[in-house]
Enzyme design. Structure first.
Site, mmCIF file in Angstrom:
data_model
loop_
_atom_site.group_PDB
_atom_site.id
_atom_site.type_symbol
_atom_site.label_atom_id
_atom_site.label_comp_id
_atom_site.label_asym_id
_atom_site.label_seq_id
_atom_site.Cartn_x
_atom_site.Cartn_y
_atom_site.Cartn_z
ATOM 1 N N GLU A 40 -6.359 4.217 -5.868
ATOM 2 C CA GLU A 40 -7.627 4.520 -5.195
ATOM 3 C C GLU A 40 -8.038 5.925 -5.617
ATOM 4 O OE1 GLU A 40 -9.576 4.876 -0.731
ATOM 5 O OE2 GLU A 40 -7.603 5.698 -1.159
ATOM 6 N N HIS A 79 -11.289 -2.049 3.772
ATOM 7 C CA HIS A 79 -11.164 -1.590 5.159
ATOM 8 C C HIS A 79 -11.826 -0.239 5.397
ATOM 9 C CE1 HIS A 79 -8.197 0.517 2.904
ATOM 10 N NE2 HIS A 79 -7.989 1.340 3.924
ATOM 11 N N ASP A 80 -12.353 0.403 4.353
ATOM 12 C CA ASP A 80 -13.005 1.705 4.503
ATOM 13 C C ASP A 80 -14.518 1.619 4.355
ATOM 14 O OD1 ASP A 80 -10.558 3.022 4.749
ATOM 15 O OD2 ASP A 80 -10.392 3.358 2.587
ATOM 16 N N ASP A 108 -2.844 4.753 -2.426
ATOM 17 C CA ASP A 108 -3.826 5.411 -1.573
ATOM 18 C C ASP A 108 -4.188 6.802 -2.106
ATOM 19 O OD1 ASP A 108 -5.077 5.184 1.196
ATOM 20 O OD2 ASP A 108 -4.021 7.091 1.409
ATOM 21 N N ASP A 116 0.863 -1.172 0.000
ATOM 22 C CA ASP A 116 0.000 0.000 0.000
ATOM 23 C C ASP A 116 0.905 1.230 0.000
ATOM 24 O OD1 ASP A 116 -2.268 1.715 0.494
ATOM 25 O OD2 ASP A 116 -3.245 -0.011 1.437
HETATM 26 C C1 GLC Z 1 -7.584 5.916 1.978
HETATM 27 C C2 GLC Z 1 -7.458 4.755 2.910
HETATM 28 C C3 GLC Z 1 -8.080 5.116 4.210
HETATM 29 C C4 GLC Z 1 -7.328 6.286 4.785
HETATM 30 C C5 GLC Z 1 -7.220 7.438 3.780
HETATM 31 C C6 GLC Z 1 -6.126 8.352 4.161
HETATM 32 O O1 GLC Z 1 -8.890 6.232 1.677
HETATM 33 O O2 GLC Z 1 -7.995 3.612 2.325
HETATM 34 O O3 GLC Z 1 -8.119 4.061 5.115
HETATM 35 O O4 GLC Z 1 -7.963 6.756 5.927
HETATM 36 O O5 GLC Z 1 -6.911 7.009 2.479
HETATM 37 O O6 GLC Z 1 -4.877 7.745 3.953
#
Ligand code: GLC
Ligand code: CA
Length: 598
Positions: free
Chosen positions: A276, A352-353, A218, A110
């Site tokens: 992402e 996980h979100d 991310d 990640d």
């Molecule tokens: C992404 C991650 C999340 C995190 C955010 C800031 O959305 O998946 O868990 O809080 O980025 O890094």
């Protein structure tokens, strides 16, 4: 209507390992604890590789395990080139890579480089003084003052994980604000500075040279901000601060910098890259990143399906009704987009979100949970793109129970949300109940409870005498990996959720020509309960029919699609043989069917 396999076939002709790969996401703190401190670790991942291999997994993506104060569960990195002691050591990761290779599996790390932790050496230097060598590695701005002379942040952007707060954090020492889009502990890097970009390139090289095979990047589309940092339009009435994504998502230099990463680093390796990308809907913007000729990323995580229950003009933690028509519109758009414009999809409905998919999209009651989980497995395993399975999804883990108190929620986003509602509506029991409902249905904590391995104490996640960092969902005596593996056929003709996933992944690989690379057509857009589509290659064709409702439905939306026979389903499969293949389809609650077409 294109209804037979002999009809015009578009499909994808460039085959790649990362398109066919089944990726399994591990949230390491909650996966498996091997040293009894109640916190999952890298040796815990290594220990379960045979389990993952057997399930059909090719690639393991591990959420951040780098050195971190854990303000946001490791998405706040203090050292990109070291492992947090709570997870283990670099040697443990080297060993994990060796063990993965032995099994012909790969590791994806990640990469969190929109921001660092406030404890990263770069930020410590940056905040030390206005003349520090790394001052310009982060985004610093002077205060503004309102008419009453009160100090105000440079603009009205809201924090993403704390909506009630400003995205800017005041620094007493140097008397300026720094941008911190997520939390004050996560200062945003200044990508405009070429030295920052070069340092990020080094991080990628460090991990690729160590044997990792790619990155989940991310919030990678937030790295370029509109440099005038304008105020955002006021769209959330009750809130002082506003969503600023228009000015920081897919900003002006995003594509330049993604191409630079590709040119400098990725083009020299054979990697899987997935960005992402929240807030992005524009097809042109998506294709600019994932188009076959784009030289940016292999694929992105689009948020459409997981945003399906967000209220319009509100933050993520809000509620909105939806039905099968919404799902069909979203799925069809992305499936067709990639076929027509030569791009690549990723498939995911859980991570996980997000809350657990069986709770969110189906019915997680004891009566329906297994049907719902298998319905979703059938859907995901038959769509085009690279498939991502999140830990626990393969056994149908569900959201935390409504009876859990506020203190069980550990995520900073949930904690901030409760605080916001208490502050805004202190004496309003209805609003307090609403806050609880929103959190129970949508908190990220739902996906972060420990994996339920067995019916032993703490679900086998940690030793009986230790305390898991987060409470284990109490349904573990019945919902756990051991139970589903030792009894793959809980009733005649019916597979356990785990066995169903395992078979679905194996079928996906066997028929990759159709399911991974094949053509796609949605059927019956107008029906509000049934999602149904056809997949085909030059050689074979399938139809998938999914009842997204708890009611029986007589469905006649097959159009010209001719079913030869039904081959899989989430009810007793011994009955498939006798089911009608022409005319309407009688679907039971949450029923899903896979048919072979003529
Ligand atoms: C992404 C991650 C999340 C995190 C955010 C800031 O959305 O998946 O868990 O809080 O980025 O890094
Ligand atoms: Ca541990």
């Amino acid at each position: 209507m294109a209804t037979t396999k002999k009809d015009l076939y578009v499909g994808v002709d460039k085959h790649r390992w990362w398109k066919e790969a089944i990726v399994y996401q591990i949230y390491p703190a909650s996966f498996l604890d091997t040293n009894g401190d109640g916190w999952g670790d890298v040796p815990g991942i290594t220990q379960k590789l045979d389990y993952l291999k057997d399930l059909g997994v090719d690639v393991v993506w591990v959420s951040p395990i780098y050195k971190s104060p854990q303000a946001d569960m490791g998405y706040d990195i203090a050292d990109y080139e070291d492992i947090d002691p709570s997870y283990g050591t670099l040697a443990d990761v080297d060993n994990l890579i060796v063990e993965l290779k032995k099994r012909d599996m790969k590791l994806v790390m990640d990469l969190v480089v929109n921001h660092t932790s406030e404890e990263h050496a770069w930020f410590l230097d940056s905040r030390a003084s206005k003349t520090s060598s790394k001052r310009d590695w982060y985004i610093w701005k002077p205060a503004k003052y309102d008419s009453a002379g009160n100090r105000q942040p440079p603009n009205n952007w809201a924090q993403i994980l704390g909506e009630a707060n400003s995205a800017w954090t005041w620094d007493e020492t140097t008397q300026e604000y720094y941008l911190s889009l997520f939390t004050p502990e996560q200062p945003d890097l200044n990508w405009e500075n070429p030295a920052v970009r070069a340092a990020v390139h080094d991080v990628l090289r460090f991990w690729l040279d160590r044997g990792c095979s790619g990155f989940r990047m991310d919030v990678i589309n937030l790295i370029s901000k509109v440099q005038s940092f304008p105020d955002a339009e006021v769209i959330v009435k009750d809130n002082t601060y506003q969503p600023g994504d228009k000015y920081y998502a897919n900003g002006p230099r995003l594509h330049e910098w993604l191409k630079e990463i590709n040119h400098e680093v990725l083009s020299k390796y054979d990697t899987l890259t997935v960005g992402e990308m929240p807030f992005v809907r524009s097809e042109d913007e998506i294709i600019r990143v994932v188009g076959a000729e784009s030289k940016e990323l292999n694929m992105i995580f689009s948020f459409d399906i997981v945003d399906i229950d967000n209220a319009p003009n509100d933050f993520r933690l809000s509620l909105q009704d939806w039905d099968a028509r919404d799902l069909k519109r979203i799925i069809s758009r992305l499936q067709r987009l990639m076929l027509e414009r030569d791009g690549w999809n990723s498939l995911f409905i859980e991570n996980h979100d997000q809350p657990r998919s069986v709770s969110r999209y189906t019915d997680d009651s004891d009566e329906w949970r297994e049907y719902g989980a298998k319905l979703l497995a059938l859907m995901q395993s038959t769509l085009a793109g690279t498939l991502y399975v999140y830990q626990g999804e393969e056994i149908g883990m569900r959201n935390v129970p409504a009876s859990w108190g506020e203190e069980e929620y550990k995520d900073i986003e949930s904690i901030n949300f409760f605080a916001k509602y208490r502050k805004l509506y202190p004496h309003n029991p209805e609003k307090q109940a609403l806050a609880r409902e929103i959190i129970q249905r949508k908190a990220r904590d739902n996906a972060r409870t420990p994996v339920q391995w067995s019916a032993s104490p703490h679900a086998g996640f940690t030793s009986p005498s230790s305390t898991p960092w987060m409470r284990v969902n109490e349904d573990y005596p019945t919902t756990n990996v051991d139970a589903q593996i030792s009894n793959p056929t809980p009733s005649p003709g019916t597979l356990s959720v785990h066995a169903f996933w395992r078979r679905a992944l194996s079928n996906r690989k066997k028929h990759a020509g159709v399911f991974v690379y094949g053509d796609f057509q949605m059927l019956d857009f107008e029906h509000d309960k049934v999602v149904a589509y056809k997949r085909w290659s030059a050689d074979e064709a399938f139809v998938v029919v999914l009842n997204f409702s708890g009611e029986g439905v007589s469905w006649d939306g097959l159009g010209g699609v001719k079913v030869k026979k039904w081959v899989a389903g989430n009810y007793d499969e011994r009955e498939l043989e006798g089911r009608s293949v022409d005319g309407g389809v009688e679907l039971r609650a949450w029923e899903g069917l896979l048919g072979v077409c003529e």
